[in-house]
Design a protein around this motif. Structure first.
Motif, mmCIF file in Angstrom:
data_model
loop_
_atom_site.group_PDB
_atom_site.id
_atom_site.type_symbol
_atom_site.label_atom_id
_atom_site.label_comp_id
_atom_site.label_asym_id
_atom_site.label_seq_id
_atom_site.Cartn_x
_atom_site.Cartn_y
_atom_site.Cartn_z
ATOM 1 N N LYS A 30 0.748 -1.219 0.098
ATOM 2 C CA LYS A 30 0.007 -0.007 0.091
ATOM 3 C C LYS A 30 0.887 1.204 0.090
ATOM 4 C CE LYS A 30 -3.819 -1.926 2.294
ATOM 5 N NZ LYS A 30 -4.858 -1.886 3.825
ATOM 6 N N ALA A 31 1.837 0.986 0.817
ATOM 7 C CA ALA A 31 2.729 2.495 0.752
ATOM 8 C C ALA A 31 3.435 2.616 -0.652
ATOM 9 C CB ALA A 31 3.844 2.238 2.030
ATOM 10 N N ASN A 32 3.912 1.509 -1.082
ATOM 11 C CA ASN A 32 4.628 1.624 -2.571
ATOM 12 C C ASN A 32 3.645 2.231 -3.301
ATOM 13 O OD1 ASN A 32 7.357 0.839 -1.319
ATOM 14 N ND2 ASN A 32 7.001 -1.054 -2.192
ATOM 15 N N LEU A 33 2.596 1.832 -3.288
ATOM 16 C CA LEU A 33 1.454 2.033 -4.261
ATOM 17 C C LEU A 33 0.884 3.777 -4.224
ATOM 18 C CD1 LEU A 33 -0.880 1.418 -6.372
ATOM 19 C CD2 LEU A 33 -2.254 0.973 -4.845
ATOM 20 N N ALA A 34 1.066 3.839 -2.907
ATOM 21 C CA ALA A 34 0.512 5.433 -2.535
ATOM 22 C C ALA A 34 1.788 6.526 -3.150
ATOM 23 C CB ALA A 34 0.408 5.537 -1.219
ATOM 24 N N ALA A 35 3.048 5.869 -2.738
ATOM 25 C CA ALA A 35 4.251 7.023 -3.480
ATOM 26 C C ALA A 35 4.265 6.900 -4.746
ATOM 27 C CB ALA A 35 5.321 6.003 -2.591
ATOM 28 N N ASN A 36 3.895 5.865 -5.363
ATOM 29 C CA ASN A 36 3.947 5.640 -6.913
ATOM 30 C C ASN A 36 2.813 6.972 -7.439
ATOM 31 O OD1 ASN A 36 6.002 4.244 -7.649
ATOM 32 N ND2 ASN A 36 4.877 2.417 -7.416
ATOM 33 N N VAL A 37 1.529 6.777 -6.727
ATOM 34 C CA VAL A 37 0.586 7.427 -7.333
ATOM 35 C C VAL A 37 0.889 9.149 -6.943
ATOM 36 C CG1 VAL A 37 -1.930 8.127 -6.755
ATOM 37 C CG2 VAL A 37 -1.197 5.739 -6.899
ATOM 38 N N ILE A 38 1.369 9.229 -5.849
ATOM 39 C CA ILE A 38 1.705 10.762 -5.406
ATOM 40 C C ILE A 38 2.901 11.146 -6.647
ATOM 41 C CG2 ILE A 38 3.052 12.275 -3.827
ATOM 42 C CD1 ILE A 38 1.816 10.316 -1.743
ATOM 43 N N ARG A 39 3.788 10.418 -6.836
ATOM 44 C CA ARG A 39 4.708 10.970 -7.630
ATOM 45 C C ARG A 39 4.055 11.082 -9.237
ATOM 46 N NH1 ARG A 39 7.940 6.980 -10.116
ATOM 47 N NH2 ARG A 39 6.070 5.942 -10.365
ATOM 48 N N ASN A 40 3.088 10.085 -9.635
ATOM 49 C CA ASN A 40 2.378 10.329 -10.767
ATOM 50 C C ASN A 40 1.684 11.551 -10.840
ATOM 51 O OD1 ASN A 40 3.434 7.724 -11.719
ATOM 52 N ND2 ASN A 40 1.576 6.667 -11.141
ATOM 53 N N LEU A 41 1.061 12.016 -9.920
ATOM 54 C CA LEU A 41 0.128 12.918 -9.691
ATOM 55 C C LEU A 41 1.035 14.346 -10.062
ATOM 56 C CD1 LEU A 41 -2.660 12.231 -6.865
ATOM 57 C CD2 LEU A 41 -3.138 12.318 -9.552
#
Length: 346
Positions: free
Chosen positions: A228-239
């Motif tokens: 979940k943390a890695n997914l959140a970090a990737n989404v934040i970076r993407n946004l």
């Protein structure tokens, strides 16, 4: 502008380039090496917080630090290394031909779609794939289709998974149907799936498994929490990447062009198109760093292979030229520019 004005503009812009190239040296090399070291330190810190922090606040902190590390890696390091901004150092690690970034897309594919297709044909409809990324209508020069009613939800999905949009941009999967282009398309698909699989394994299998084995996060709960943390970090970076890049070419004042506008284009006219097709973000040193200095989007396409952190010192000279030749210098706050980009898409 007269033809003479445009050619004089080119001479003055070339002079700025020469001044920067002549001054490149140890100070610049030290900057990129320290930036890479700091980014890697942040990533290690984020991973350790996720692995050994048993409290929720530690996991949130680890996610935030990891997201920051990914933003710096993509924006200020990889984007600029892959532009060849540091090739003059002749460092085999920090070189556009050998660098691979922390995204699902293959760096070699992006160098073609971005360095060539985008920067040579900036904002030219039908030639620059970044004009809508093949899924959005962002200019009235493009014929309207019923699917464009979904512009806003499509862009929302694109923003959330922006690394996938970038990774798949070069594939041109339709060409697999044509015998003459099938083999090359299959090679690109294989390269993309190999890189994407490696990236997915790293973020959603290897690191979560290591976390699950750590003393602070035993078992399945630690594995799931790290996923979940890695997914959140990737989404934040993407946004963040989506916001910064869209602010550069889609707000009010960033012109779009058709292929006919490029007919017989001189060096000076190429410079002019880069300036008219771009928009800046008002940014100080911290925000400029986090945008990979794409807050200086007007300056970046003029000099895509000059070290990005030098754009801040170039900016006043470029702005002075805009005043001299009565050209617009489009800029504004980040939220205002991004809001205008969304309004254009709407």
């Amino acid at each position: 502008l007269t033809d003479a004005d445009i050619e004089n503009l080119a001479v003055e812009l070339d002079a700025i380039r020469r001044d920067v190239e002549d001054s490149l040296g140890e100070r610049d090399a030290r900057y990129i090496r320290r930036t890479i070291a700091a980014q890697r330190g942040l990533e290690v810190a984020g991973r350790l917080l996720l692995a050994f922090g048993s409290r929720r606040t530690a996991r949130w902190a680890g996610t935030a630090v990891l997201a920051l590390a990914k933003i710096i890696e993509n924006m200020e390091i990889s984007h600029n290394v892959l532009h060849g901004q540091w090739d003059w150092m002749n460092d085999p690690e920090i070189h556009s031909a050998t660098w691979e970034w922390d995204m699902v897309g293959a760096a070699k594919h992006w160098r073609i779609t971005h360095n060539v297709a985008h920067h040579d044909y900036t904002n030219v409809l039908g030639m620059d794939d970044d004009v809508g990324y093949g899924v959005l209508r962002v200019t009235r020069d493009e014929p309207w289709r019923p699917a464009n009613v979904l512009n806003l939800p499509i862009n929302t999905v694109l923003a959330l998974g922006f690394e996938w949009g970038i990774g798949m941009q070069h594939l041109e999967t339709r060409k697999i149907l044509k015998p003459e282009t099938r083999a090359a398309t299959i090679v690109r698909l294989r390269e993309f799936t190999t890189k994407a699989a490696r990236q997915l394994a790293k973020d959603y299998l290897v690191f979560p498994a290591l976390t699950a084995l750590s003393p602070g996060q035993w078992g399945r709960a630690g594995f799931v929490a790290t996923v979940k943390a890695n997914l959140a970090a990737n989404v934040i970076r993407n946004l963040w990447a989506n916001a910064v890049i869209f602010c550069g070419h889609f707000p009010d004042g960033a012109e779009k062009f058709t292929a006919g506008d490029m007919a017989g284009e001189s060096r000076g006219q190429w410079y002019l198109r880069q300036m008219l097709g771009s928009a800046n973000i008002n940014a100080g040193p911290a925000l400029g760093f986090l945008t990979g200095n794409l807050s200086y989007q007007i300056e970046h396409p003029l000099y895509p292979d000059l070290p990005s952190y030098r754009l801040a010192e170039i900016s006043p000279r470029v702005r002075a030229l805009c005043d001299k030749y009565d050209l617009p210098y489009t800029t504004g706050p980040l939220l205002v520019q991004y809001g205008k980009a969304w309004r254009t898409i709407a």
